[in-house]
Design an enzyme around this catalytic site. Structure first.
Site, mmCIF file in Angstrom:
data_model
loop_
_atom_site.group_PDB
_atom_site.id
_atom_site.type_symbol
_atom_site.label_atom_id
_atom_site.label_comp_id
_atom_site.label_asym_id
_atom_site.label_seq_id
_atom_site.Cartn_x
_atom_site.Cartn_y
_atom_site.Cartn_z
ATOM 1 N N SER A 187 0.830 -1.211 0.000
ATOM 2 C CA SER A 187 0.000 0.000 0.000
ATOM 3 C C SER A 187 0.865 1.262 0.000
ATOM 4 O O SER A 187 1.630 1.517 0.938
ATOM 5 C CB SER A 187 -0.911 0.007 1.220
ATOM 6 O OG SER A 187 -1.478 1.291 1.345
ATOM 7 N N HIS A 218 -1.084 -1.242 -4.281
ATOM 8 C CA HIS A 218 -2.377 -0.901 -3.674
ATOM 9 C C HIS A 218 -2.440 0.608 -3.462
ATOM 10 O O HIS A 218 -1.571 1.196 -2.829
ATOM 11 C CB HIS A 218 -2.496 -1.647 -2.345
ATOM 12 C CG HIS A 218 -3.836 -1.568 -1.700
ATOM 13 N ND1 HIS A 218 -4.911 -2.340 -2.099
ATOM 14 C CD2 HIS A 218 -4.290 -0.799 -0.681
ATOM 15 C CE1 HIS A 218 -5.957 -2.066 -1.337
ATOM 16 N NE2 HIS A 218 -5.615 -1.119 -0.476
ATOM 17 N N ASP A 262 -4.707 3.607 -2.031
ATOM 18 C CA ASP A 262 -5.820 3.910 -1.134
ATOM 19 C C ASP A 262 -6.321 5.326 -1.353
ATOM 20 O O ASP A 262 -5.644 6.294 -1.017
ATOM 21 C CB ASP A 262 -5.349 3.773 0.326
ATOM 22 C CG ASP A 262 -5.169 2.325 0.731
ATOM 23 O OD1 ASP A 262 -6.136 1.552 0.604
ATOM 24 O OD2 ASP A 262 -4.057 1.977 1.165
ATOM 25 N N MET A 296 -8.999 8.140 -0.372
ATOM 26 C CA MET A 296 -9.898 8.481 0.745
ATOM 27 C C MET A 296 -10.422 9.894 0.567
ATOM 28 O O MET A 296 -9.661 10.806 0.232
ATOM 29 C CB MET A 296 -9.121 8.416 2.058
ATOM 30 C CG MET A 296 -8.467 7.085 2.314
ATOM 31 S SD MET A 296 -7.538 7.147 3.837
ATOM 32 C CE MET A 296 -6.848 5.495 3.861
ATOM 33 N N HIS A 310 -8.147 1.136 -4.351
ATOM 34 C CA HIS A 310 -9.125 0.897 -3.283
ATOM 35 C C HIS A 310 -9.838 2.214 -2.989
ATOM 36 O O HIS A 310 -9.271 3.106 -2.355
ATOM 37 C CB HIS A 310 -8.356 0.372 -2.052
ATOM 38 C CG HIS A 310 -9.208 0.114 -0.852
ATOM 39 N ND1 HIS A 310 -8.662 -0.167 0.388
ATOM 40 C CD2 HIS A 310 -10.550 0.071 -0.693
ATOM 41 C CE1 HIS A 310 -9.641 -0.361 1.260
ATOM 42 N NE2 HIS A 310 -10.790 -0.207 0.636
ATOM 43 N N MET A 346 -12.097 4.392 -1.062
ATOM 44 C CA MET A 346 -12.821 4.609 0.190
ATOM 45 C C MET A 346 -13.497 5.965 0.060
ATOM 46 O O MET A 346 -13.133 6.940 0.725
ATOM 47 C CB MET A 346 -11.844 4.551 1.368
ATOM 48 C CG MET A 346 -11.411 3.134 1.695
ATOM 49 S SD MET A 346 -9.955 3.072 2.726
ATOM 50 C CE MET A 346 -8.691 3.199 1.472
ATOM 51 N N MET A 401 -11.687 -6.041 4.732
ATOM 52 C CA MET A 401 -10.924 -5.116 5.572
ATOM 53 C C MET A 401 -10.652 -5.784 6.913
ATOM 54 O O MET A 401 -11.575 -6.241 7.587
ATOM 55 C CB MET A 401 -11.711 -3.818 5.809
ATOM 56 C CG MET A 401 -11.788 -2.865 4.638
ATOM 57 S SD MET A 401 -10.208 -2.375 3.901
ATOM 58 C CE MET A 401 -9.312 -1.696 5.295
ATOM 59 N N GLY A 436 -9.272 3.713 6.775
ATOM 60 C CA GLY A 436 -8.976 5.130 7.017
ATOM 61 C C GLY A 436 -7.508 5.415 7.293
ATOM 62 O O GLY A 436 -7.023 6.491 6.954
ATOM 63 N N GLY A 470 -1.139 1.321 9.409
ATOM 64 C CA GLY A 470 -0.462 1.116 10.685
ATOM 65 C C GLY A 470 -1.350 0.689 11.844
ATOM 66 O O GLY A 470 -0.952 0.793 12.998
ATOM 67 N N ASP A 513 -6.807 -6.620 3.803
ATOM 68 C CA ASP A 513 -6.193 -5.297 3.877
ATOM 69 C C ASP A 513 -6.276 -4.748 5.296
ATOM 70 O O ASP A 513 -7.367 -4.492 5.803
ATOM 71 C CB ASP A 513 -6.938 -4.370 2.896
ATOM 72 C CG ASP A 513 -6.351 -2.966 2.842
ATOM 73 O OD1 ASP A 513 -5.284 -2.728 3.429
ATOM 74 O OD2 ASP A 513 -6.987 -2.116 2.193
ATOM 75 N N GLY A 546 1.010 -2.310 4.037
ATOM 76 C CA GLY A 546 1.540 -0.947 3.980
ATOM 77 C C GLY A 546 2.768 -0.833 4.851
ATOM 78 O O GLY A 546 3.905 -0.871 4.368
HETATM 79 C C1 DX5 Z 1 -6.550 1.384 5.388
HETATM 80 C C2 DX5 Z 1 -6.040 1.080 4.008
HETATM 81 C C3 DX5 Z 1 -4.939 0.099 3.975
HETATM 82 C C4 DX5 Z 1 -3.683 0.512 4.717
HETATM 83 C C5 DX5 Z 1 -2.842 -0.707 4.959
HETATM 84 O O1 DX5 Z 1 -7.728 2.097 5.266
HETATM 85 O O2 DX5 Z 1 -7.075 0.567 3.192
HETATM 86 O O3 DX5 Z 1 -4.633 -0.270 2.648
HETATM 87 O O4 DX5 Z 1 -2.948 1.449 4.021
HETATM 88 O O5 DX5 Z 1 -1.767 -0.354 5.741
HETATM 89 P P1 DX5 Z 1 -1.182 -1.336 6.872
HETATM 90 O O6 DX5 Z 1 -0.700 -2.551 6.167
HETATM 91 O O7 DX5 Z 1 -0.111 -0.535 7.517
HETATM 92 O O8 DX5 Z 1 -2.331 -1.643 7.805
HETATM 93 ZN ZN ZN Z 2 -6.566 -0.327 1.214
#
Ligand code: DX5
Ligand code: ZN
Length: 220
Positions: free
Chosen positions: A10, A35, A37, A39, A68, A70, A139, A144, A147, A177, A199
């Site tokens: 990610s 990936h 993300d 948002m 992805h 969101m 998920m 959002g 980490g 994810d 990520g």
């Molecule tokens: C969260 C994202 C994830 C996130 C994953 O909303 O959709 O893709 O970046 O990051 P890690 O692997 O650090 O949880």
């Molecule tokens: Zn994601």
């Protein structure tokens, strides 16, 4: 069914001042997907990046772009993400009143379509769409932020999706994810996941190639 493991790091965990270099390093390390993300600050309480960042990266990477979304009412922006170079587009079932229309818009453009569920959304919510899908994204944290801590109960969605896939004679991939690292990747793969987003466990590490190697080793 034994599908080969696909890693989808990610970009949210990249230092955006050297995003292109990080993505190149991941590609050289042999990951399959990237990936991305997106948002909107409405569907989730955070804002990331949009089509122009994806379009710039498209010129710099041959990876499969796993976008992805969101965002609320994703159908409004699907054409822009397709134009930017998405290979796979994921929408959230919770983000629209008409998931089927959004999925059709993705599929009709020749892009792979995927639907995602948040941890507390019943798996059954996506039953009507399963036959349209190339992939389902489970998920394993509240969407959002990168980490966060992996929620093991979400593997129940994965197990149900594996059962449904064979009962219905379908072939969708199952992606997970959120919070995946070398301590829990095997649990996810054993439950039936074949696409893994990471990520912090990839871009959050100083040596991306080593992080990719460690994750693959831990998955078996
Ligand atoms: C969260 C994202 C994830 C996130 C994953 O909303 O959709 O893709 O970046 O990051 P890690 O692997 O650090 O949880
Ligand atoms: Zn994601």
């Amino acid at each position: 069914m034994n599908k080969q493991l696909i890693l989808s790091p990610s970009a949210l965990s990249c230092d955006f001042s050297h995003l292109g270099d990080d993505v190149r390093r991941a590609e050289e390390a042999g990951v399959e997907y990237l990936h991305l993300d997106v948002m909107d600050g409405v569907f989730v309480p955070n804002i990331s990046f949009g089509p122009c960042v994806i379009s710039s990266l498209r010129g710099a990477s041959g990876l499969v772009f796993d976008v992805h979304l969101m965002i609320t009412d994703p159908i409004r922006y699907i054409p822009q993400f397709i134009k930017a170079g998405a290979d796979i587009i994921t929408i959230h079932v919770e983000a629209t009143d008409d998931p089927a229309a959004a999925l059709r818009a993705i599929r009709d453009a020749g892009v792979r379509c995927c639907i995602s569920i948040k941890p507390a959304t019943p798996t059954e919510t996506i039953l009507p769409y399963l036959s349209m899908l190339d992939m389902v994204l489970v998920m394993s944290v509240e969407p959002g932020f990168g980490g966060q801590k992996f929620m093991p109960d979400t593997l129940e969605h994965v197990r149900k999706l594996v059962r449904l896939r064979s009962e219905l004679g379908l072939d969708y991939d199952i992606e997970i994810d959120g919070g995946i690292n070398r301590d829990n990747i095997k649990q996810a793969v054993d439950a039936g996941v074949n696409v893994v987003v990471a990520g912090s466990a990839i871009f959050g590490k100083p040596d991306i190639a080593e992080a990719v190697r460690e994750l693959r080793e831990a998955a078996v």
